[in-house]
Motif scaffolding. Structure first.
Motif, PDB file in Angstrom:
ATOM      1  N   SER A  15     121.478 -69.255 -42.362  1.00  0.00           N
ATOM      2  CA  SER A  15     122.149 -68.780 -43.442  1.00  0.00           C
ATOM      3  C   SER A  15     121.113 -67.541 -44.194  1.00  0.00           C
ATOM      4  N   ARG A  16     119.791 -68.031 -44.175  1.00  0.00           N
ATOM      5  CA  ARG A  16     118.884 -66.937 -44.702  1.00  0.00           C
ATOM      6  C   ARG A  16     118.726 -65.842 -43.960  1.00  0.00           C
ATOM      7  N   PRO A  17     118.433 -65.623 -42.574  1.00  0.00           N
ATOM      8  CA  PRO A  17     118.210 -64.465 -42.076  1.00  0.00           C
ATOM      9  C   PRO A  17     119.576 -63.784 -41.843  1.00  0.00           C
ATOM     10  N   VAL A  18     120.788 -64.419 -41.877  1.00  0.00           N
ATOM     11  CA  VAL A  18     122.039 -63.697 -42.006  1.00  0.00           C
ATOM     12  C   VAL A  18     122.287 -62.991 -43.202  1.00  0.00           C
ATOM     13  N   SER A  19     121.997 -63.638 -44.270  1.00  0.00           N
ATOM     14  CA  SER A  19     122.055 -63.070 -45.689  1.00  0.00           C
ATOM     15  C   SER A  19     121.257 -61.935 -45.868  1.00  0.00           C
ATOM     16  N   ALA A  20     119.938 -62.111 -45.422  1.00  0.00           N
ATOM     17  CA  ALA A  20     119.036 -61.321 -45.405  1.00  0.00           C
ATOM     18  C   ALA A  20     119.517 -59.692 -44.742  1.00  0.00           C
ATOM     19  N   ILE A 155     130.588 -62.778 -38.656  1.00  0.00           N
ATOM     20  CA  ILE A 155     131.106 -63.895 -37.850  1.00  0.00           C
ATOM     21  C   ILE A 155     130.956 -65.535 -38.490  1.00  0.00           C
ATOM     22  N   SER A 156     129.687 -65.272 -39.104  1.00  0.00           N
ATOM     23  CA  SER A 156     129.533 -66.580 -39.817  1.00  0.00           C
ATOM     24  C   SER A 156     129.036 -66.501 -41.238  1.00  0.00           C
ATOM     25  N   PRO A 157     129.822 -66.578 -42.082  1.00  0.00           N
ATOM     26  CA  PRO A 157     129.801 -66.143 -43.593  1.00  0.00           C
ATOM     27  C   PRO A 157     128.608 -67.108 -44.209  1.00  0.00           C
ATOM     28  N   PRO A 158     127.453 -66.609 -44.456  1.00  0.00           N
ATOM     29  CA  PRO A 158     126.710 -67.567 -45.219  1.00  0.00           C
ATOM     30  C   PRO A 158     127.060 -68.064 -46.462  1.00  0.00           C
ATOM     31  N   LEU A 159     126.729 -69.228 -47.229  1.00  0.00           N
ATOM     32  CA  LEU A 159     127.052 -69.499 -48.254  1.00  0.00           C
ATOM     33  C   LEU A 159     126.331 -68.785 -49.345  1.00  0.00           C
TER      34      LEU A 159
END
Length: 564
Positions: A15-20, A155-159
């Motif tokens: 979640s953190r790297p995807v959000s960043a 692809i995988s939406p972070p919270l």
């Protein structure tokens, strides 16, 4: 009893790297869209049309692609964050993820389809750099990178809240810096001035033109593809790489505008376009695949690059009218004549339309310092005629008109202008309509038809003409009835350069080698012989008299003479 059950391994949390990456990608997408809009509506385009025969113009296509894909990526990302989990729970699947993959594919297809790297390279190889293309390329690059960075979030939406605010702020700052860097690189890439070496000088009064040949003061070796004109503080030399102004009394360079990287296939100076408009102290040049540039002839300061003249005229050097000593900035085509202020490029006036009784496609223009002459093939009340109409040089108003009956209705005369003297040649053998030359609008009304003569050279008091039998005549410019036959023979004017000069105290000719005659008696004097020089042209310039010499090498020799 022991519990033999085992716990399942915990799935990695991205979640953190995807959000960043998503935060950074959103900033790049927004920057790319804004830069794309700037390239489409604000950034300057090429000053000349990019020919499809040379290379495809990508500027608009890339700008539209950047804006379109950027907005689409942002909308798909917003949809993924808002509805992706809901759609998956209903068994529909991750539609935003599929849409984002389509956008990525379109971006890479554009690279292959438009040949972006090679096309950009070819454009700047053949044309001057201009801001619109690198701006659109930078916008497209930001959008592509931004789309790849937000792909994971689609692809995988972070919270919400998976990324600490400090980390988010750092990623946003990095994105802003990347956008600024891309914009700066685009500005640098689109700045064509970095390819020029431009030196200017302070304003100074020009030295007077010499009254006699004098003695040799300097020699310059010039390449064959060179044009030299008088102007400014002396004379100007044009080669394909640029223009250099020289001091007339010493031959030393004063100011220059050079493009050392000029190439035959790319940007280079059209040497035939070097025109010095002395009455307005302006030098006008046309650069292949760059456009027009006008300079102050004395200082070298650029006066204009875009103007009414550049908007009205698509072609190059042929749009400047007049003889070499009395050039004006004008455009003429099928009877349409427009004059411009050389200092600003602004339109001064347009000529009245060609009358219906005359053929516009046969209309010709002659320009002098006093007037503009429209020479028309018409059908007047007297029958077929050549009609010459005089237009005021400052306003374009019609001042005089004279018609000459002709036996052939569709045959225009040949027009030439030498030292502000206009000549019309019909050369009819069955009538008396052969030749006419005149020096002013008033003289046009009274000038008499004569046998064919060539106007050799003139100044403010005297006009020298030559017959086909090489008889040279000097006429008073104010009264052509006052004339005398001279005890000398001068060849006709060369179509490429002046063979004769009338200075205040001397007549100079290179028809049979360099010769001079003292005025007013025209007694021949003997100048110092020119060693290693075959005279090919003469130019009177401020501070000097220039003699062009052809040499055995592939160069011109330019010799400057000044009085004692």
């Amino acid at each position: 009893m022991t519990d033999s059950s085992t716990s399942l391994p915990r799935r990695p949390d991205y979640s953190r790297p995807v959000s960043a990456a998503a935060v950074l990608g959103v900033i790049l997408l927004v920057g790319g869209v804004l830069l794309g809009l700037y390239s489409l509506f604000i950034a300057a385009d090429s000053r000349v049309d990019v020919s499809a025969d040379v290379v495809t113009d990508l500027s608009t296509d890339l700008g539209l692609l950047a804006v379109g894909l950027g907005i689409a990526s942002l909308l798909v990302l917003a949809s993924a964050l808002r509805w992706a989990r809901t759609l998956q729970a209903k068994g529909i699947g991750n539609v935003p993820s599929a849409a984002m993959h389509v956008i990525v594919v379109i971006g890479f297809l554009a690279v292959w389809r438009l040949h972006i790297p090679s096309t950009v390279e070819t454009t700047f190889e053949h044309y001057a750099a201009f801001p619109k293309l690198p701006m659109s390329v930078a916008a497209w690059a930001l959008v592509v990178v931004g789309t790849l960075l937000v792909l994971g979030a689609a692809i995988s939406p972070p919270l919400y809240g998976a990324l600490p605010k400090r980390t988010g702020a750092i990623m946003a700052a990095i994105g802003v810096l990347a956008c600024v860097a891309a914009t700066g690189a685009a500005v640098w890439a689109g700045d064509d001035s970095r390819f020029f070496d431009h030196r200017t000088v302070a304003d100074a009064p020009a030295p007077p033109s010499p009254n006699q040949l004098g003695q040799e003061r300097f020699r310059l070796m010039l390449p064959r593809n060179t044009t030299v004109v008088a102007g400014g503080h002396g004379f100007l030399v044009a080669t394909p790489t640029g223009i250099t102004a020289h001091d007339g009394t010493t031959g030393a360079p004063r100011w220059h505008y050079q493009r050392p990287t000029a190439t035959k296939r790319g940007v280079h100076l059209d040497i035939e376009s070097l025109f010095s408009i002395t009455a307005e102290n302006t030098v006008v040049t046309y650069w292949n695949r760059l456009g027009w540039i006008a300079f102050d002839a004395t200082t070298g300061e650029i006066l204009w690059t875009d103007s009414d003249f550049t908007s009205d005229s698509e072609s190059g050097p042929s749009t400047l009218r007049g003889d070499e000593k009395h050039t004006v900035l004008a455009r003429a085509e099928d009877g349409d004549f427009r004059r411009y202020d050389a200092r600003t490029g602004n339109r001064m006036w347009s000529a009245p339309p060609i009358p219906d009784r005359c053929r516009s496609d046969k209309s010709q223009i002659a320009v002098t310092s006093l007037a503009v002459y429209q020479v028309m093939v018409c059908r007047d009340t007297i029958g077929p005629a050549t009609t010459v109409r005089t237009l005021d040089a400052a306003t374009g108003a019609i001042t005089t008109e004279r018609a000459f009956p002709t036996p052939e209705p569709n045959r225009p005369p040949t027009i030439s202008v030498v030292d502000d003297v206009v000549s019309l040649d019909w050369n009819y053998r069955t009538t008396d309509l052969r030749h006419l030359h005149f020096v002013s609008p008033a003289h046009l009304v009274t000038a008499e038809i004569t046998t064919p003569v060539d106007v050799l050279v003139a100044d403010r008091t005297t006009v020298l003409t030559s017959t086909r039998f090489d008889e040279t005549t000097a006429s008073d410019r104010a009264d052509f009835t006052r004339s005398r036959t001279l005890p000398l023979t001068l060849d006709s004017l060369s179509p490429l350069s002046y063979q004769h000069l009338l200075l205040d105290d001397e007549l100079i000719s290179i028809a049979y080698g360099l010769k001079t005659w003292q005025r007013p008696e025209l007694n021949e004097t003997t100048p110092a012989p020119l060693t290693g020089c075959d005279p090919a042209g003469l130019v009177s310039a401020p501070g000097t008299t220039l003699v062009f010499c052809s040499t055995q090498t592939h160069k011109w020799q330019l010799i400057g003479f000044t009085p004692h």
